[in-house]
Design a protein around this motif. Structure first.
Motif, short mmCIF file in Angstrom:
data_model
loop_
_atom_site.label_atom_id
_atom_site.label_comp_id
_atom_site.label_asym_id
_atom_site.label_seq_id
_atom_site.Cartn_x
_atom_site.Cartn_y
_atom_site.Cartn_z
N GLY A 51 0.81 -1.21 0.00
CA GLY A 51 0.00 0.00 0.00
C GLY A 51 0.84 1.26 0.00
N LEU A 52 1.91 1.26 0.76
CA LEU A 52 2.80 2.42 0.79
C LEU A 52 3.50 2.61 -0.55
N ALA A 54 2.33 1.63 -3.49
CA ALA A 54 1.32 2.12 -4.44
C ALA A 54 1.02 3.58 -4.21
N LEU A 55 0.96 4.01 -2.96
CA LEU A 55 0.73 5.42 -2.66
C LEU A 55 1.88 6.28 -3.16
N ALA A 56 3.10 5.84 -2.98
CA ALA A 56 4.27 6.58 -3.46
C ALA A 56 4.27 6.64 -4.98
N HIS A 57 3.92 5.55 -5.62
CA HIS A 57 3.86 5.52 -7.08
C HIS A 57 2.79 6.49 -7.59
N PHE A 58 1.63 6.50 -6.94
CA PHE A 58 0.56 7.40 -7.31
C PHE A 58 0.96 8.85 -7.07
N ALA A 59 1.60 9.12 -5.94
CA ALA A 59 1.99 10.49 -5.59
C ALA A 59 3.07 11.03 -6.54
#
Length: 62
Positions: A51-52, A54-59
């Motif tokens: 999840g972290l 994926a969040l970093a990739h999205f950000a």
């Protein structure tokens, strides 16, 4: 309550540090068993890391 749900509850309580008294934590561990706790903890850690990432990739926008 099923054994899996007890394991999930014990792991989540231990991750956030709100497990209460040591005797309560020992009782939860004894009810579930060590192997299911380790499995649930490993799965939870992998989900958290995924999840972290994926969040970093999205950000990052990539």
């Amino acid at each position: 309550m099923s054994n899996l749900m007890r394991a999930v509850r014990a792991v989540l309580w231990s991750f956030i540090g709100l497990g209460g008294r040591r005797a309560d934590a020992d009782r939860r561990t004894a009810q579930v068993g060590l192997l299911p706790l380790v499995g649930v903890a490993l799965a939870t850690v992998l989900l958290l890391i995924g999840g972290l990432l994926a969040l970093a990739h999205f950000a990052a926008g990539t």
